[in-house]
Design an enzyme around this catalytic site. Sequence first.
Site, PDB file in Angstrom:
ATOM      1  N   GLY A  66       0.800  -1.222   0.000  1.00 25.84           N
ATOM      2  CA  GLY A  66       0.000   0.000   0.000  1.00 25.84           C
ATOM      3  C   GLY A  66       0.824   1.259   0.000  1.00 25.84           C
ATOM      4  O   GLY A  66       1.796   1.381   0.729  1.00 25.84           O
ATOM      5  N   LYS A  68      -1.089   4.555  -0.807  1.00 20.57           N
ATOM      6  CA  LYS A  68      -2.046   5.539  -0.304  1.00 20.57           C
ATOM      7  C   LYS A  68      -2.353   5.287   1.165  1.00 20.57           C
ATOM      8  O   LYS A  68      -2.543   6.219   1.932  1.00 20.57           O
ATOM      9  CB  LYS A  68      -3.337   5.473  -1.129  1.00 20.57           C
ATOM     10  CG  LYS A  68      -3.170   5.889  -2.591  1.00 20.57           C
ATOM     11  CD  LYS A  68      -4.498   5.799  -3.318  1.00 20.57           C
ATOM     12  CE  LYS A  68      -4.353   6.183  -4.784  1.00 20.57           C
ATOM     13  NZ  LYS A  68      -5.633   6.038  -5.521  1.00 20.57           N
ATOM     14  N   ALA A  69      -2.419   4.007   1.525  1.00 21.78           N
ATOM     15  CA  ALA A  69      -2.705   3.661   2.922  1.00 21.78           C
ATOM     16  C   ALA A  69      -1.724   2.573   3.342  1.00 21.78           C
ATOM     17  O   ALA A  69      -2.061   1.407   3.413  1.00 21.78           O
ATOM     18  CB  ALA A  69      -4.148   3.165   3.064  1.00 21.78           C
ATOM     19  N   PRO A  70      -0.468   2.915   3.597  1.00 20.97           N
ATOM     20  CA  PRO A  70       0.557   1.908   3.863  1.00 20.97           C
ATOM     21  C   PRO A  70       0.258   1.085   5.106  1.00 20.97           C
ATOM     22  O   PRO A  70      -0.231   1.591   6.104  1.00 20.97           O
ATOM     23  CB  PRO A  70       1.829   2.744   4.035  1.00 20.97           C
ATOM     24  CG  PRO A  70       1.350   4.105   4.425  1.00 20.97           C
ATOM     25  CD  PRO A  70       0.046   4.292   3.709  1.00 20.97           C
ATOM     26  N   VAL A  73       2.639  -6.023   7.969  1.00 19.03           N
ATOM     27  CA  VAL A  73       2.220  -7.192   8.743  1.00 19.03           C
ATOM     28  C   VAL A  73       3.455  -7.780   9.424  1.00 19.03           C
ATOM     29  O   VAL A  73       4.480  -8.027   8.784  1.00 19.03           O
ATOM     30  CB  VAL A  73       1.544  -8.248   7.857  1.00 19.03           C
ATOM     31  CG1 VAL A  73       1.147  -9.465   8.703  1.00 19.03           C
ATOM     32  CG2 VAL A  73       0.304  -7.668   7.170  1.00 19.03           C
ATOM     33  N   LYS A  87      -1.251  -6.775  11.830  1.00 17.57           N
ATOM     34  CA  LYS A  87      -1.251  -5.803  10.738  1.00 17.57           C
ATOM     35  C   LYS A  87      -1.322  -4.393  11.322  1.00 17.57           C
ATOM     36  O   LYS A  87      -2.192  -4.092  12.130  1.00 17.57           O
ATOM     37  CB  LYS A  87      -2.440  -6.044   9.800  1.00 17.57           C
ATOM     38  CG  LYS A  87      -2.438  -5.140   8.580  1.00 17.57           C
ATOM     39  CD  LYS A  87      -3.504  -5.583   7.590  1.00 17.57           C
ATOM     40  CE  LYS A  87      -3.447  -4.749   6.316  1.00 17.57           C
ATOM     41  NZ  LYS A  87      -4.409  -5.215   5.302  1.00 17.57           N
ATOM     42  N   ASP A 181      -9.504  -6.288  -2.404  1.00 14.84           N
ATOM     43  CA  ASP A 181      -8.199  -6.612  -2.981  1.00 14.84           C
ATOM     44  C   ASP A 181      -7.860  -8.101  -2.865  1.00 14.84           C
ATOM     45  O   ASP A 181      -6.799  -8.475  -2.361  1.00 14.84           O
ATOM     46  CB  ASP A 181      -7.123  -5.764  -2.289  1.00 14.84           C
ATOM     47  CG  ASP A 181      -5.897  -5.571  -3.162  1.00 14.84           C
ATOM     48  OD1 ASP A 181      -5.958  -5.941  -4.338  1.00 14.84           O
ATOM     49  OD2 ASP A 181      -4.885  -5.059  -2.654  1.00 14.84           O
TER      50      ASP A 181
END
Length: 491
Positions: A66, A68-70, A73, A87, A181
């Site tokens: 990600g 845009k929204a890193p 985990v 996560k 996703d």
Amino acid sequence: MGCFQSKTIHLPSPDDDPPPPQPKPDPANGEELEEGQVPAFKEFELVELRAATNGFSSELIVSESGKKAPNVVYRGKLRNNRLVAIKRFSKESWPDPQQFVTEASGVGKLRFKRLVNLIGCCAEGDERLLVAEYMSNDTLSKHLFHWEKQPFPWEMRVRVANYIAQALDHCSTENRKIYHDLNAYRVLFDEDGDPRLSSFGLIKNSHDGKSYSTNLAYTPPEFLRTGRVIPESVIYSYGTILLDLLSGKHIPPSHALDLLRGKNLLLLMDSSLEGQYGDDDATQLIDLASKCLQYEARDRPDIKFVLSAVASLQKQEVASHVLMGLTKTPVVLPTMLSALGKACVRMDLTAVHDILLKVGYKDEEGAESELSFQEWTQQVQDMLNTKKFGDIAFRDKDYKNAIEYYSKLVSMMSVPSGTVFVRRALSYLMVGQPELALRDAMQSQVCLPEWPTAFYMQALALSKLGMESDAQDMLNDGTSFEAKKQNIWRS
């Protein structure tokens, strides 16, 4: 001894009040669960998850994704020794902590054998964290695209299609019809080798739901138009999974559909399978994939249709771990591991070398007197020179010469040295001779029966030989003696 009692003494009368329900064990408080039982969803404290990941150590990162929204985990271990996947989102992904907890709690109510079940969350300060079961046997992406020993068996590909359809059907039945996703990284394999669908995909990567980390070539068409995921989008993504399973490659759907329209089925199928599959089964999966990948969402089948189609192909009853050639060994790390123990678990030979170099011979009581003897003779001088040259070679990572000098030293010494055997063991590992390394590690234990290093080195050699269960036993023994040593130092 004990006295005999009638088994009917404690049977309740119909007039008795029903017994109070027994509280279920709480693994978060260290209580044991039955094997295979998933703990109830809970909110964790940040301090516990920080401890579980060694302060969110980069060494424990399992995956990163990600832009845009890193999110990252980590592999973690809770106080009760349960291994988990944690996560970690950025605060920007979920500014409202309550909204995040509400979303996670909803997913946390799901429990299903085909899911990687969510067991907790945390929203303290800037932290947004999810906690799920830990899957020990990698992702579909690893087994399908990056295999080393053998291609992913056809029977397992069919099983993946079936089990993931079961997971999506269960989620749909529980009114969780949106999965974000869906791709080969979201399919993970448990200790039995069975495929499971990550529960992380049931939660948006961000509060507005607009984050989609997969390459745009694999993104549902309607998402590109509207920025929203609908149930039919999940079917489209499932179709891309089918393409992955059929081809053994990540083929863009548009290219795959061109092959299908041209009836070029052989070009689509994974050549590494060498035809080891039923033509009818492959044709049915190809037909299902083409249905799932229809451009218009309304033209795609629903999940019930998909599940029915793939369930009929599941014929192989052999256990998954057998089909995949996996050794079924639960991943349970000991509660206490030294830096050397952790390096051996990671099979990080360079780190092991650095630690052994730093420790030197100080773990051997009387090592100095053993190596200097009472009389200064030419024989003793030769022995000391041989040790010196061996230590220099070991320090300089000249492992072949280290083996030569240490072997000569072993034949010269009247009292064997555990440290010399350990150093030669690592040198053997460095030159690809794990059998000889195991022999030397065992010899070091003979020299020093309660030396944790000897057990850790045996664990490392056994792991290199693929003997994971025996390696686990050695790790446990090593940590037991480590704890014993620490208690002696404190007393």
